[in-house]
Design an enzyme around this catalytic site. Structure first.
Site, PDB file in Angstrom:
ATOM      1  N   LYS A  76       0.828  -1.214   0.000  1.00  0.00           N
ATOM      2  CA  LYS A  76       0.000   0.000   0.000  1.00  0.00           C
ATOM      3  C   LYS A  76       0.861   1.263   0.000  1.00  0.00           C
ATOM      4  CE  LYS A  76      -2.216  -0.958   3.839  1.00  0.00           C
ATOM      5  NZ  LYS A  76      -1.566  -2.211   4.231  1.00  0.00           N
TER       6      LYS A  76
ATOM      7  N   ARG B  74      -9.040   0.795   9.224  1.00  0.00           N
ATOM      8  CA  ARG B  74      -8.599  -0.553   9.580  1.00  0.00           C
ATOM      9  C   ARG B  74      -9.660  -1.306  10.381  1.00  0.00           C
ATOM     10  NH1 ARG B  74      -2.762   0.552   9.254  1.00  0.00           N
ATOM     11  NH2 ARG B  74      -1.549  -1.334   9.585  1.00  0.00           N
TER      12      ARG B  74
ATOM     13  N   ARG C  78      11.810  -6.684   4.548  1.00  0.00           N
ATOM     14  CA  ARG C  78      11.738  -5.238   4.306  1.00  0.00           C
ATOM     15  C   ARG C  78      12.822  -4.476   5.067  1.00  0.00           C
ATOM     16  NH1 ARG C  78       6.015  -2.294   4.765  1.00  0.00           N
ATOM     17  NH2 ARG C  78       6.058  -2.959   6.934  1.00  0.00           N
TER      18      ARG C  78
ATOM     19  N   ARG D 170      12.207  -2.081  10.302  1.00  0.00           N
ATOM     20  CA  ARG D 170      11.210  -1.470  11.173  1.00  0.00           C
ATOM     21  C   ARG D 170      11.059  -2.306  12.429  1.00  0.00           C
ATOM     22  NH1 ARG D 170       5.670   0.173   8.064  1.00  0.00           N
ATOM     23  NH2 ARG D 170       4.747  -0.893   9.828  1.00  0.00           N
TER      24      ARG D 170
ATOM     25  N   ARG E 217       0.363  -8.784  13.515  1.00  0.00           N
ATOM     26  CA  ARG E 217      -0.233  -7.784  12.610  1.00  0.00           C
ATOM     27  C   ARG E 217      -1.131  -8.461  11.577  1.00  0.00           C
ATOM     28  NH1 ARG E 217       4.918  -5.230  10.467  1.00  0.00           N
ATOM     29  NH2 ARG E 217       3.610  -3.929   9.186  1.00  0.00           N
TER      30      ARG E 217
END
Ligand code: AMP
Length: 213
Positions: free
Chosen positions: A13, A88, A127, A160, A171
């Site tokens: 996203k 969300r 990531r 992160r 998550r």
């Protein structure tokens, strides 16, 4: 153009929203980015949100809604916006609907970035952000040259805090329970477009543009 990007963590996203922002000159509004900035700045909301973000849990709806209604009232959002990571929960989606109705600017489309679970895991665990340029990279998918460009120039590949395996699993579970029902929410309102988001950034972007035109 007023759009919501829907999709699991790691579906791309943020990456797609940034490309769209540069192309269409409308702001990407990422509640995750805004909450991380608030946490880094040590504001009252930021301090409250930080442990929730780090554990992969949702920040309370009223906090996020306050941030969003303020942000959507800013001048640069009057011609449109790309919502990334918001809504969300069903509560957030209903409140967004009400807010946009009051502003007389209803949402155009919700685009679901559809990605298989295995790919999501690799995207999230791999990531990294280059500490020098801020460029998003992935240890599984970025080329050796791209990764080397960062480290060769003295940069570090930073992960992160919430991209570790335990938090990622949480998550994804939080997404399934709270956010996945929004697919049906927008389908019922005839605003949902689903695109396959498993290809390269450029391929997914092409599908996104085609879906929006
Ligand atoms: P993201 O960058 O979108 O993956 O968001 C990172 C974290 O910020 C999430 O795991 C939540 O803790 C928090 N967050 C971001 N957006 C929302 C939202 N709309 N509602 C509740 N929490 C959020």
């Amino acid at each position: 153009m007023r759009i919501v990007l829907l999709g699991a963590p790691g579906s791309g996203k943020g990456t797609q929203a940034r490309k769209l922002m540069a192309d269409k000159n409308i702001p990407q509004v990422s509640t995750g980015d805004m909450l991380r900035a608030a946490a880094a700045a040590g504001t009252r909301f930021g301090v409250q949100a930080k442990p929730l973000i780090d554990a992969g849990n949702l920040v309370p709806d009223d906090v996020v809604l306050g941030i969003i209604s303020e942000r959507l009232g800013e001048p640069d959002a009057q011609e449109g916006f790309i919502l990334d990571g918001f809504p969300r929960t069903t509560r957030q989606a209903l409140d967004l609907e009400e807010l946009l109705d009051q502003m007389g600017t209803p949402l155009d489309t919700a685009v679901l970035l559809d990605v298989d679970f295995e790919i999501l895991m690799k995207r999230l665990t791999g990531r990294r952000t280059c500490s020098m340029t801020g460029k998003l990279l992935n240890v599984y998918f970025s080329s050796r040259e791209e990764l080397g460009e960062c480290t060769g120039a003295g940069g570090e590949l930073v992960q992160r805090v919430d991209d570790n395996e335990e938090t990622i699993s949480n998550r994804l579970a939080v997404y399934r329970e709270n956010t996945e029902p929004l697919i049906e929410f927008y389908r019922q309102r005839e605003k949902l477009i689903t695109i396959n988001a498993e290809g390269s950034v450029a391929e997914v972007y092409e599908s996104l543009i085609a879906a929006l035109s």
